[in-house]
Design a protein around this motif. Sequence first.
Motif, PDB file in Angstrom:
ATOM      1  N   PRO A 774       0.554  -1.169   0.011  1.00 36.15           N
ATOM      2  CA  PRO A 774      -0.062  -0.049   0.105  1.00 36.15           C
ATOM      3  C   PRO A 774       0.839   1.130  -0.046  1.00 36.15           C
ATOM      4  N   CYS A 775       0.489   2.267  -0.683  1.00 31.50           N
ATOM      5  CA  CYS A 775       1.353   3.328  -0.969  1.00 31.50           C
ATOM      6  C   CYS A 775       0.470   4.826  -1.012  1.00 31.50           C
ATOM      7  N   GLU A 776      -0.663   4.730  -0.603  1.00 26.74           N
ATOM      8  CA  GLU A 776      -1.626   5.840  -0.748  1.00 26.74           C
ATOM      9  C   GLU A 776      -1.003   7.033  -0.238  1.00 26.74           C
ATOM     10  N   GLY A 777      -0.963   8.391  -1.240  1.00 34.29           N
ATOM     11  CA  GLY A 777      -0.390   9.271  -0.590  1.00 34.29           C
ATOM     12  C   GLY A 777       1.231   9.379  -0.493  1.00 34.29           C
ATOM     13  N   GLU A 778       1.774   8.292  -0.795  1.00 38.43           N
ATOM     14  CA  GLU A 778       3.105   8.460  -0.683  1.00 38.43           C
ATOM     15  C   GLU A 778       3.839   8.562  -1.941  1.00 38.43           C
ATOM     16  N   THR A 779       5.118   9.042  -1.842  1.00 38.77           N
ATOM     17  CA  THR A 779       6.080   9.015  -3.249  1.00 38.77           C
ATOM     18  C   THR A 779       6.870   7.788  -3.238  1.00 38.77           C
ATOM     19  N   ALA A 780       7.310   7.336  -4.550  1.00 44.21           N
ATOM     20  CA  ALA A 780       8.039   6.275  -4.605  1.00 44.21           C
ATOM     21  C   ALA A 780       9.328   6.305  -3.585  1.00 44.21           C
ATOM     22  N   ALA A 781       9.962   7.337  -3.235  1.00 43.10           N
ATOM     23  CA  ALA A 781      10.949   7.257  -2.455  1.00 43.10           C
ATOM     24  C   ALA A 781      10.586   7.079  -1.061  1.00 43.10           C
ATOM     25  N   GLU A 782       9.345   7.559  -0.613  1.00 40.46           N
ATOM     26  CA  GLU A 782       8.782   7.182   0.712  1.00 40.46           C
ATOM     27  C   GLU A 782       8.618   5.724   0.909  1.00 40.46           C
ATOM     28  N   VAL A 783       8.082   5.101   0.011  1.00 46.91           N
ATOM     29  CA  VAL A 783       7.907   3.609  -0.214  1.00 46.91           C
ATOM     30  C   VAL A 783       9.059   2.904   0.110  1.00 46.91           C
ATOM     31  N   LEU A 784      10.224   3.247  -0.467  1.00 45.02           N
ATOM     32  CA  LEU A 784      11.509   2.557  -0.630  1.00 45.02           C
ATOM     33  C   LEU A 784      12.331   2.770   0.750  1.00 45.02           C
TER      34      LEU A 784
END
Length: 816
Positions: A774-784
Amino acid sequence: MADLPNKARVVIIGGGVIGCSVAYHLTKKGWNDVVLLERKQLTSGTTWHAAGLIAQLRATANMTKLAKYSQELYGELEAETGVATGFKRNGSITVALTEERKEEIYRQAAMARAFGVEVHEISNERVAELYPHLNVEDVKGAVHLPLDGQGDPANIALALAKGARQRGGIVKERTKVTNIVRQGRKVTGVDWASDDGSESGHIECDMIVNCAGMWGHEVGRMSNTNVPLHACEHFYIVTESIDGLTQLPVLRVPDECAYYKEDAGKILLGAFEPNAKPWAMKGIPDTFEFDQLPEDFDHFEPILEAACERMPMLAEAGIHTFFNGPESFTPDDAYHLGLAPEMDNVWVAAGFNSIGIQSAGGAGHALAEWMDSGEKPFDLGDVDISRMQPFQGNKQYLFERSKETLGLLYADHFPFRQKATARGVRRTPFHHHLKENGGVFGEIAGWERANWFAREGQTPEYEYSWKRQNFFDNVAEEHNAIRTNVGMYDMSSFGKIRVEGPDACAFMNYIGGGQYDVPVGKIVYTQFLNSRAGIEADVTVTRMSETAYLVVTPAATRLADETWMRRNQGNFDVVITDVTAGEGVLAVMGPNARKLLQMVSPNDFSNEVNPFGTAQEIELGMGLARVHRVTYVGELGWEIYVSSDMAGHAFEVLHEAGQDLGLKLCGMHMMDTCRIEKGFRHFGHDITAEDHVLEAGLGFAVKTDKPDFIGRDAVLRKKEEGLKNRLLQFKLTDAEPLLYHNEPVIRDGEIVGYLCSGSYGHHLGAAVGLGYVPCEGETAAEVLASTYEIDVMGTRVKAEASLKPMYDPKSERVKV
């Protein structure tokens, strides 16, 4: 009969628990012209003698979702209908008697947590507390699901039927469907006759649902549809009353092929023995109703002997009932649900492999949603009837396969386990060449495929395990050949569908997300999307001429993909033809692939003449072929298409020339280990009908500048709204553990999802998996930026995460 209408929206054929559930859920959707016809009495086929075990955990997240729904429904039915369902959450215990089984059930426990099912690994002492009558001396491990349950199968069905009647549905017993009237690809109505022959009639209808259970194959034939299933004998005993016996959890001892259920102070002991007894090869007697089959105590005796050791009180208890009744089993142990590929208004819900009670609520709910909206409510690929191949309706095939499938319910579910029965039906043109060179075969959709190659002196057979299996090093060598030199493998089983006609380009641009108005010889990697931009098919499309395309599909989904194309053909002037068997396909892949092709053909394979993503006709040896420059393993390579009559020659020419280069024959397991390093998606695991194409990371294959294609609006909406999930690639930091699929993904200490596929990355040096986060509202960098772990059999293993492929992220190797 005055109470049967002349016309209905739907006629449901079969009044077991499945048919009653479909009627219940359609009427709940507001369908009031629903008619269910039962040849004898409700439940009189299989439902009445079912054991009534109601488990939550199934092999996939969606099947688990449906099983949990069944439980919740059965808990509420009594209040709604006044019919007691006997449903109670008394829990279940599964015990392992071997280390291999322990790993299986502990991996299942980890999967359960990812799916939101309460589960506990428990000690032998705790097993003895929960089930005090059990001999636990040799138990190696156990899991407890406290919310599992059991119920009264017949009353559950009768409650569902009453619920359907209360909302206006008609449920008619002792009324047999004698004929199904068809016009083209549609059913127009059914003829019926009363059980005593005194009355008959016809009901015009918009659609039918085949819920005929073990008669489903026969009803399928009547409606011009293929419903592969076969009845098998299923045995259980019920003891006399046992003094002091109180409520117990359901107990499964799969290593002894046995399950136990306490009911009203008695014990029911049932079996899923390894060698089952198929029944009614020549057809089910017309008089069959609440019938039992002849006893076969010799067949059941080994199960009972082991049970008396496992539960000593059974040796003292008298046997009240020795029961043998038939149940239907499918070729792959998954039930059949959905719209039959051969017809446009024939639905199927049949073949429930002895789990009909726990599946009925969810299956009826899902099918009603699908029928009402015209679209699957979520991915149902595991059970979609379109997965079945036409030949699987062959009665001899079903007879042979059903001997095995009943026992597989409690067999060790090892990774890569192959079916042993009904093999060798579909062979590629290269089969004998591969076998002569040590090929070890698996089967998919009936196709025999070389999965790995045995070395000289090595037994060319699987030795199953949850750890590194006997082919692990063989696959590592094949993998290394593809990465560093050149390998060759057989891809003939992949589906080939030709689309031809004056509207071919327009049709392809409507049904697929890519751009197909390309030069002749251009290959387009693409997806067919549904209205939600979920992925219905993952294919390559090659433009063969101004008016013809070749669509290449996975072997298992060829029929489903062809059916999707036909159902969306509309008024486009095209002819769609399955041409799979017409050509053999050899993949030549690796840094030296070009060198090998130049040795056997005068044609030019340079980037200038044959760049990545293009096809050309060539001479090969003394024959002809067509080469497609694409790859599913992430290396320079070509797929070589050759007509079946010249396939043997093509293999021999390539294999002989390849000896000077160290060419290695490779199998399907290698293809999977290579593709997962490259982050290539696997349809049915990583991408399904409910996975949005953008969240799957495949936006590059979708061309929204086209004016109209299925799913376009949903793609544009997602671009505006933003992603809710991202598909990540994970690599374990420990080289030892193995990944398969469904292992929980842990982000910053919390379970957030599970791996949809897993394999070993022999080049990367550790197990690799793909999974949505799940990544709603997040950037790719924040997910990683998070810390990730994967739960392997209850142990959390640290993992690296990436959005880009960990192997050759810029795809430079495929374009050299």
